[in-house]
Design a protein around this motif. Structure first.
Motif, PDB file in Angstrom:
ATOM      1  N   ASP A 196      -1.531  11.848  27.752  1.00 39.11           N
ATOM      2  CA  ASP A 196      -1.535  11.918  26.282  1.00 39.11           C
ATOM      3  C   ASP A 196      -1.049  13.266  25.763  1.00 39.11           C
ATOM      4  OD1 ASP A 196      -2.508   9.337  26.247  1.00 39.11           O
ATOM      5  OD2 ASP A 196      -4.579   9.936  25.767  1.00 39.11           O
ATOM      6  N   GLU A 197      -1.400  14.340  26.471  1.00 36.33           N
ATOM      7  CA  GLU A 197      -1.021  15.694  26.037  1.00 36.33           C
ATOM      8  C   GLU A 197       0.312  16.143  26.633  1.00 36.33           C
ATOM      9  OE1 GLU A 197      -2.536  17.778  23.842  1.00 36.33           O
ATOM     10  OE2 GLU A 197      -4.132  16.337  23.422  1.00 36.33           O
ATOM     11  N   ASP A 198       0.937  15.286  27.433  1.00 27.55           N
ATOM     12  CA  ASP A 198       2.215  15.585  28.084  1.00 27.55           C
ATOM     13  C   ASP A 198       2.136  16.865  28.918  1.00 27.55           C
ATOM     14  OD1 ASP A 198       4.854  14.962  28.750  1.00 27.55           O
ATOM     15  OD2 ASP A 198       5.662  16.218  27.141  1.00 27.55           O
ATOM     16  N   LEU A 199       1.056  16.979  29.685  1.00 26.25           N
ATOM     17  CA  LEU A 199       0.863  18.155  30.531  1.00 26.25           C
ATOM     18  C   LEU A 199       1.693  18.040  31.810  1.00 26.25           C
ATOM     19  CD1 LEU A 199      -3.008  18.690  30.196  1.00 26.25           C
ATOM     20  CD2 LEU A 199      -1.155  19.675  28.815  1.00 26.25           C
ATOM     21  N   GLY A 200       1.767  19.129  32.546  1.00 27.36           N
ATOM     22  CA  GLY A 200       2.610  19.207  33.732  1.00 27.36           C
ATOM     23  C   GLY A 200       2.029  18.593  34.986  1.00 27.36           C
TER      24      GLY A 200
END
Length: 184
Positions: free
Chosen positions: A152-156
């Protein structure tokens, strides 16, 4: 601009060094926590701090523990959560630290060990009233919630400490790999 990835150790928020039980790696704060700084000592708060500082989301890698943290001499009120704890609860390799594989093999579903879930913080804990021990840990449900957050947060991505702590069959790391594997 100088870093490809930033690996956040989003665990060890609470542990045996404190006299009140709490969660090792809560995704979100607990409104029923007695800790005055609860709003800032959770995975979401840590990640949002880095995002607010201007770090690109795809450079942030969330950490996950493949172990739990425990307390001894914990009264049964609220199934041990947010209660006083003292003494040594044992552990897999060191006092107060329980590998997930050890929890699966020797605690979860054994004797009077009961798993509880904190809906706000999105993490489980184990409590044994006969032994008066509480263990805060991550399991399939909490790791899945954290993976949903990463997506959802487009993290790595997600990193963990450490591989030997997982259960036989790579239960938690398998979920991580399945959810974060790029589409073919």
């Amino acid at each position: 601009e100088y870093m490809d990835k930033i690996f956040l150790m989003t665990y060890d928020f609470h542990g045996l060094w404190e006299s009140l039980t709490a969660f090792n790696a809560p995704l979100y704060p607990a409104s029923d926590s007695p800790y005055v700084d609860e709003a800032s000592i959770n995975v979401d708060a840590a990640i949002q701090t880095w995002l607010a500082a201007g770090i690109d989301s795809d450079k942030i890698v969330m950490g996950a523990p493949l172990y739990g943290r425990g307390w001894a001499s914990v009264p049964a009120d609220q199934h041990g959560i947010f209660q006083s704890g003292s003494g040594q609860p044992g552990g897999t390799w060191e006092e107060g630290v329980f590998d997930y594989g050890d929890l699966v093999a020797n605690y979860i579903g054994q004797g009077d060990w009961t798993r509880y879930w904190h809906a706000e913080s999105q993490v489980p804990w184990l409590y044994s009233p006969s032994q008066q021990i509480l263990i805060s840990y991550d399991d399939e449900e909490s790791i899945t919630a954290k993976l949903d957050y990463i997506i959802d947060e487009d993290l790595g991505g997600m990193m963990f400490w450490e591989l030997s702590g997982d259960a036989t069959g790579n239960v938690l790391t398998g979920i991580m790999a399945d959810r974060l594997r790029p589409p073919e």
